[in-house]
Motif scaffolding. Structure first.
Motif, PDB file in Angstrom:
ATOM      1  N   LYS A   1       0.796  -1.224   0.000  1.00 35.57           N
ATOM      2  CA  LYS A   1       0.000   0.000   0.000  1.00 35.57           C
ATOM      3  C   LYS A   1       0.824   1.267   0.000  1.00 35.57           C
ATOM      4  CE  LYS A   1      -4.553  -1.381   1.606  1.00 35.57           C
ATOM      5  NZ  LYS A   1      -4.472  -2.736   1.133  1.00 35.57           N
ATOM      6  N   TYR A   2       2.026   1.251   0.581  1.00 35.42           N
ATOM      7  CA  TYR A   2       2.849   2.460   0.604  1.00 35.42           C
ATOM      8  C   TYR A   2       3.166   2.915  -0.812  1.00 35.42           C
ATOM      9  CZ  TYR A   2       6.946   5.465   1.241  1.00 35.42           C
ATOM     10  OH  TYR A   2       7.848   6.507   1.173  1.00 35.42           O
ATOM     11  N   TYR A   3       3.615   1.993  -1.647  1.00 33.43           N
ATOM     12  CA  TYR A   3       4.010   2.339  -3.021  1.00 33.43           C
ATOM     13  C   TYR A   3       2.784   2.622  -3.887  1.00 33.43           C
ATOM     14  CZ  TYR A   3       8.338   0.463  -1.208  1.00 33.43           C
ATOM     15  OH  TYR A   3       9.447   0.251  -0.421  1.00 33.43           O
ATOM     16  N   SER A   4       1.730   1.838  -3.695  1.00 33.00           N
ATOM     17  CA  SER A   4       0.498   2.087  -4.447  1.00 33.00           C
ATOM     18  C   SER A   4      -0.123   3.421  -4.049  1.00 33.00           C
ATOM     19  CB  SER A   4      -0.503   0.956  -4.204  1.00 33.00           C
ATOM     20  OG  SER A   4      -0.010  -0.258  -4.716  1.00 33.00           O
ATOM     21  N   ARG A   5      -0.078   3.727  -2.753  1.00 31.51           N
ATOM     22  CA  ARG A   5      -0.613   5.010  -2.295  1.00 31.51           C
ATOM     23  C   ARG A   5       0.149   6.170  -2.903  1.00 31.51           C
ATOM     24  NH1 ARG A   5       1.333   6.946   3.261  1.00 31.51           N
ATOM     25  NH2 ARG A   5       3.069   7.421   1.843  1.00 31.51           N
ATOM     26  N   ASN A   6       1.480   6.075  -2.947  1.00 27.45           N
ATOM     27  CA  ASN A   6       2.274   7.162  -3.532  1.00 27.45           C
ATOM     28  C   ASN A   6       1.968   7.345  -5.013  1.00 27.45           C
ATOM     29  OD1 ASN A   6       3.399   7.610  -1.053  1.00 27.45           O
ATOM     30  ND2 ASN A   6       5.421   6.788  -1.555  1.00 27.45           N
ATOM     31  N   GLU A   7       1.742   6.236  -5.715  1.00 27.59           N
ATOM     32  CA  GLU A   7       1.365   6.362  -7.124  1.00 27.59           C
ATOM     33  C   GLU A   7      -0.020   6.992  -7.253  1.00 27.59           C
ATOM     34  OE1 GLU A   7       1.165   3.704 -11.178  1.00 27.59           O
ATOM     35  OE2 GLU A   7       2.906   3.822  -9.872  1.00 27.59           O
ATOM     36  N   LEU A   8      -0.925   6.621  -6.355  1.00 29.05           N
ATOM     37  CA  LEU A   8      -2.261   7.215  -6.377  1.00 29.05           C
ATOM     38  C   LEU A   8      -2.178   8.717  -6.082  1.00 29.05           C
ATOM     39  CD1 LEU A   8      -5.326   6.852  -6.617  1.00 29.05           C
ATOM     40  CD2 LEU A   8      -5.374   6.370  -4.154  1.00 29.05           C
ATOM     41  N   LEU A   9      -1.316   9.110  -5.167  1.00 33.79           N
ATOM     42  CA  LEU A   9      -1.128  10.541  -4.870  1.00 33.79           C
ATOM     43  C   LEU A   9      -0.581  11.276  -6.094  1.00 33.79           C
ATOM     44  CD1 LEU A   9       0.345  10.482  -1.233  1.00 33.79           C
ATOM     45  CD2 LEU A   9      -2.010  10.922  -1.940  1.00 33.79           C
ATOM     46  N   THR A  10       0.315  10.624  -6.822  1.00 27.44           N
ATOM     47  CA  THR A  10       0.831  11.223  -8.063  1.00 27.44           C
ATOM     48  C   THR A  10      -0.300  11.436  -9.062  1.00 27.44           C
ATOM     49  OG1 THR A  10       2.975  10.140  -7.736  1.00 27.44           O
ATOM     50  CG2 THR A  10       2.473  10.917  -9.959  1.00 27.44           C
ATOM     51  N   ILE A  11      -1.131  10.414  -9.248  1.00 23.30           N
ATOM     52  CA  ILE A  11      -2.275  10.522 -10.161  1.00 23.30           C
ATOM     53  C   ILE A  11      -3.222  11.619  -9.685  1.00 23.30           C
ATOM     54  CG2 ILE A  11      -4.289   9.300 -11.058  1.00 23.30           C
ATOM     55  CD1 ILE A  11      -2.590   6.706 -10.811  1.00 23.30           C
ATOM     56  N   LEU A  12      -3.419  11.694  -8.380  1.00 22.19           N
ATOM     57  CA  LEU A  12      -4.274  12.727  -7.803  1.00 22.19           C
ATOM     58  C   LEU A  12      -3.723  14.116  -8.095  1.00 22.19           C
ATOM     59  CD1 LEU A  12      -6.897  12.399  -6.108  1.00 22.19           C
ATOM     60  CD2 LEU A  12      -5.511  12.834  -4.080  1.00 22.19           C
ATOM     61  N   ASP A  13      -2.401  14.286  -7.983  1.00 25.69           N
ATOM     62  CA  ASP A  13      -1.770  15.569  -8.324  1.00 25.69           C
ATOM     63  C   ASP A  13      -2.031  15.938  -9.776  1.00 25.69           C
ATOM     64  OD1 ASP A  13      -0.786  15.634  -5.769  1.00 25.69           O
ATOM     65  OD2 ASP A  13       1.291  15.233  -6.297  1.00 25.69           O
ATOM     66  N   TYR A  14      -1.806  14.975 -10.672  1.00 29.14           N
ATOM     67  CA  TYR A  14      -2.036  15.219 -12.093  1.00 29.14           C
ATOM     68  C   TYR A  14      -3.499  15.588 -12.352  1.00 29.14           C
ATOM     69  CZ  TYR A  14       2.475  12.846 -12.900  1.00 29.14           C
ATOM     70  OH  TYR A  14       3.798  12.479 -12.897  1.00 29.14           O
ATOM     71  N   PHE A  15      -4.402  14.865 -11.694  1.00 28.60           N
ATOM     72  CA  PHE A  15      -5.827  15.109 -11.882  1.00 28.60           C
ATOM     73  C   PHE A  15      -6.203  16.532 -11.478  1.00 28.60           C
ATOM     74  CE2 PHE A  15     -10.025  15.248  -9.816  1.00 28.60           C
ATOM     75  CZ  PHE A  15     -10.837  14.936 -10.892  1.00 28.60           C
ATOM     76  N   PHE A  16      -5.794  16.947 -10.295  1.00 30.85           N
ATOM     77  CA  PHE A  16      -6.196  18.265  -9.803  1.00 30.85           C
ATOM     78  C   PHE A  16      -5.529  19.390 -10.591  1.00 30.85           C
ATOM     79  CE2 PHE A  16      -7.562  16.175  -5.729  1.00 30.85           C
ATOM     80  CZ  PHE A  16      -8.875  16.597  -5.808  1.00 30.85           C
ATOM     81  N   VAL A  17      -4.265  19.221 -10.953  1.00 34.81           N
ATOM     82  CA  VAL A  17      -3.603  20.264 -11.755  1.00 34.81           C
ATOM     83  C   VAL A  17      -4.306  20.400 -13.100  1.00 34.81           C
ATOM     84  CG1 VAL A  17      -1.483  20.853 -12.994  1.00 34.81           C
ATOM     85  CG2 VAL A  17      -1.355  20.082 -10.617  1.00 34.81           C
ATOM     86  N   PHE A  18      -4.633  19.276 -13.730  1.00 37.80           N
ATOM     87  CA  PHE A  18      -5.349  19.306 -15.007  1.00 37.80           C
ATOM     88  C   PHE A  18      -6.722  19.955 -14.847  1.00 37.80           C
ATOM     89  CE2 PHE A  18      -8.346  17.185 -17.935  1.00 37.80           C
ATOM     90  CZ  PHE A  18      -7.797  17.586 -19.141  1.00 37.80           C
TER      91      PHE A  18
END
Length: 621
Positions: A90-107
């Motif tokens: 979950k640590y690594y998957s969560r960090n990837e999800l946070l990255t996707i979340l960053d991309y989503f909100f910036v877009f």
């Protein structure tokens, strides 16, 4: 066109500054690949989201995008969230999800609040200035043979209680402090004699420049900016082309050339007026120059000849990794293994002769299939097909040349990103992934001849006009975004304390290291590396201090168990725990764990040697 209020302008300026930081900081910090850089940028993104929601509530303009392009974006975010919830690491998957979340909100924030042309150009010129700077650094690196990479980041230093550092510090009385500033990273030997700018890997440097070059060239050739500005961009384009060539990235060269061809095609169809062809000459000069370099410059010629995947070349290794990845995909073709799964699920499929850990497949399409399966890749392809469909709108924008220049440049850059994704993992580099999102934003907002895109929004008037409901929704949104800021702050502080603990552990200040690790663990209990390092400290204390040895060893065992609970696929944790079991005389348990580690990492010679040594020891006793 409806004018923005003063408050909206102030909010937009503040948000634009935050977006500029979110784009620029990873580019100036080794591409954002360091965890500390990632958490800093993620915190900035959450602050941006808070400001954005606050501005929507204050202006009573809670709205939603009704255009088709938002559907795959939301679908992929939801899909990644579900896959993260089911993940074993979950640590690594969560960090990837946070990255996707960053991309989503910036877009989302870019397309809803910064759809006017002037905002697009502010962001583009920021990217191009960084591109020119990075290319200049790359040229200096190449010609001066500099083997150190510098960038922004956080470094930890030991300081004594009397604030002395280094040799003047009193042993045993030091504490550690974190300092934000310029940090350095040694360039790996395999990247010697290659320009890499502020990236550690030249391929990612090339991936960045292949985005900048078509943008700069398109504005230079097709916009109606002043001659002085266009000459400056022409000079910058030459600098970036030079850095791109000297990166010696074969995938970067292929994708960059294809993007220039696409730019030429876009230029050819941009108007039915055949007299508008003065731009062809500089373009032809660039292409002829590149051909000349490839044919007559020996280092470039030699590098081009290694594109064929033969022998022990890196291209040959990549093809082997792709073949291994296909075996993985056959096992879970529909949904994949989960976000950030490749690093941990790949080793059992690894071909013989590859001892090193492989983080990504060196092919973003295969990597997506491994992590998210056909479902995830299909959603991404649908989004890209929508972006590519905007090509047909280029001729309609001839009377709006500044918008046309942006969409041509961004469209060509997207093609470069798509092609380079076949050979590398640029889209898994935080800064380059963020630029992909920015290119998508540029294509979408500049595909219309008007700056007024209000028709693309659904205003939730049932909420905006109902005072009680509006207050309720506003409070919920602000609470959620505020919680996001606090949670991001916890992750950043945890990572800083963890890095401080690593430095203290390295300097044998075990008790102080444990204090830092425990604080980091309390802030981010999902991080398996913290538990493993705590176990390493207890293991060392039991070996060298020998006080309360039984209790100390038990704590080491318990923390290795916690590390394996958070990431059951890390063979290094299994190996270290097996060594500890062997030390306390539990040979059968140690042998079982050594075998399990070898099953996870079949090409690891150290594991094989330990199993062989332990079997000989058991048989002799």
């Amino acid at each position: 066109m409806k004018q923005e209020s003063l408050f909206e302008k102030i909010c937009n300026v503040l948000m634009l500054l935050l977006i500029s930081f979110i784009i620029a900081f990873p580019l100036l910090s080794f591409g954002g690949v360091k965890s500390i850089s990632f958490f800093i940028t993620h915190l900035a993104t959450m602050v941006l989201v808070f400001f954005w929601i606050f501005s929507l509530i204050f202006t009573r303009k809670i709205r939603f995008i009704k255009s088709v392009y938002i559907i795959p974006v939301i679908l992929f975010l939801a899909y990644a969230g579900v896959m993260c919830f089911k993940s074993d690491f979950k640590y690594y998957s969560r960090n990837e999800l946070l990255t996707i979340l960053d991309y989503f909100f910036v877009f989302l924030i870019l397309v809803t609040s910064f759809y006017k042309k002037q905002y697009s150009y502010v962001i583009v010129f920021l990217i191009l200035l960084i591109g020119m700077y990075q290319a200049s650094v790359g040229l200096i690196q190449y010609f001066k043979k500099i083997e150190t990479v510098y960038g922004l980041g956080v470094r930890c230093e030991l300081v004594s209680d009397n604030n002395q550092t280094g040799a003047e510090a009193v042993p045993g009385q030091e504490h550690v402090k974190s300092i934000f500033g310029i940090v350095s990273e040694a360039k790996p030997q395999q990247y010697a004699d290659r320009a890499n700018g502020l990236f550690v890997c030249p391929n990612h440097f090339a991936g960045f420049l292949e985005i900048c070059i078509p943008l700069a060239l398109s504005i230079c050739l097709f916009s109606r900016f002043s001659v002085g500005l266009r000459l400056f961009l022409a000079y910058g384009t030459l600098i970036m082309l030079s850095g791109w060539v000297l990166s010696f990235s074969r995938g970067g060269w292929i994708s960059g050339v294809i993007s220039l061809i696409v730019l030429f095609i876009c230029g050819a169809v941009r108007s039915e007026n055949k007299g508008q062809s003065a731009w062809v000459l500089p373009f032809v000069v660039i292409m002829i120059s590149l051909v000349f370099l490839g044919v007559f410059v020996r280092p470039i010629q030699k590098r081009l000849l290694t594109i064929t995947p033969t022998g022990d070349s890196s291209a040959h290794t990549r093809v082997k990794i792709w073949a291994d990845s296909m075996l993985m995909i056959k096992e879970k073709p529909v949904f994949g293994y989960g976000p950030a799964a490749f690093l941990w699920r790949y080793p059992p499929f690894k071909h013989n002769g590859l001892a090193a850990k492989v983080t990504y497949t060196h092919n973003d399409y295969l990597n997506t299939l491994v992590d998210y399966g056909a479902v995830g890749l299909s959603i991404i392809i649908f989004f890209f097909l929508y972006l590519l469909s905007q090509f047909k709108k280029i001729p309609d924008l001839f009377e709006h040349s500044d918008k046309q220049a942006l969409i041509i440049g961004a469209f060509s850059a997207l093609v470069a990103i798509s092609v380079h994704a076949v050979f590398d993992f640029n889209n898994h580099i935080y800064s380059n992934g963020m630029l992909l999102i920015v290119m998508a934003y540029l294509v979408i907002v500049n595909s219309s001849s008007s700056d007024e895109l209000s028709n693309n929004f659904i205003y939730l008037n049932s909420i905006n006009r109902n005072k009680m409901l509006f207050v309720l929704v506003g409070v919920v949104l602000l609470f959620v975004s505020g919680w996001g800021v606090l949670a991001s702050t916890r992750l950043l502080v945890s990572d800083m304390r963890y890095k401080e603990g690593k430095l203290l552990q390295k300097n044998v200040l075990w008790d102080k290291a444990l204090q830092k690790y425990r604080l980091a663990q309390s802030l981010d209990p999902l991080n398996p590396n913290i538990y493993a390092d705590i176990a390493d400290v207890y293991s060392a204390m039991a070996l060298f201090r020998r006080d309360n040895q039984k209790d100390t060893l038990a704590k080491a065992m318990a923390n290795y168990d916690m590390a394996l609970q958070e990431n059951p696929y890390e063979s290094d944790f299994m190996y270290k725990k097996a060594l500890l079991l062997k030390r306390v005389g539990k040979y059968d348990d140690a042998n079982e764990l050594f075998i399990k580690a070898l099953e996870q990492e079949p090409t690891n010679d150290a594991y094989k040697k330990e199993i062989h040594k332990l079997k000989r020891f058991i048989s002799s006793n």
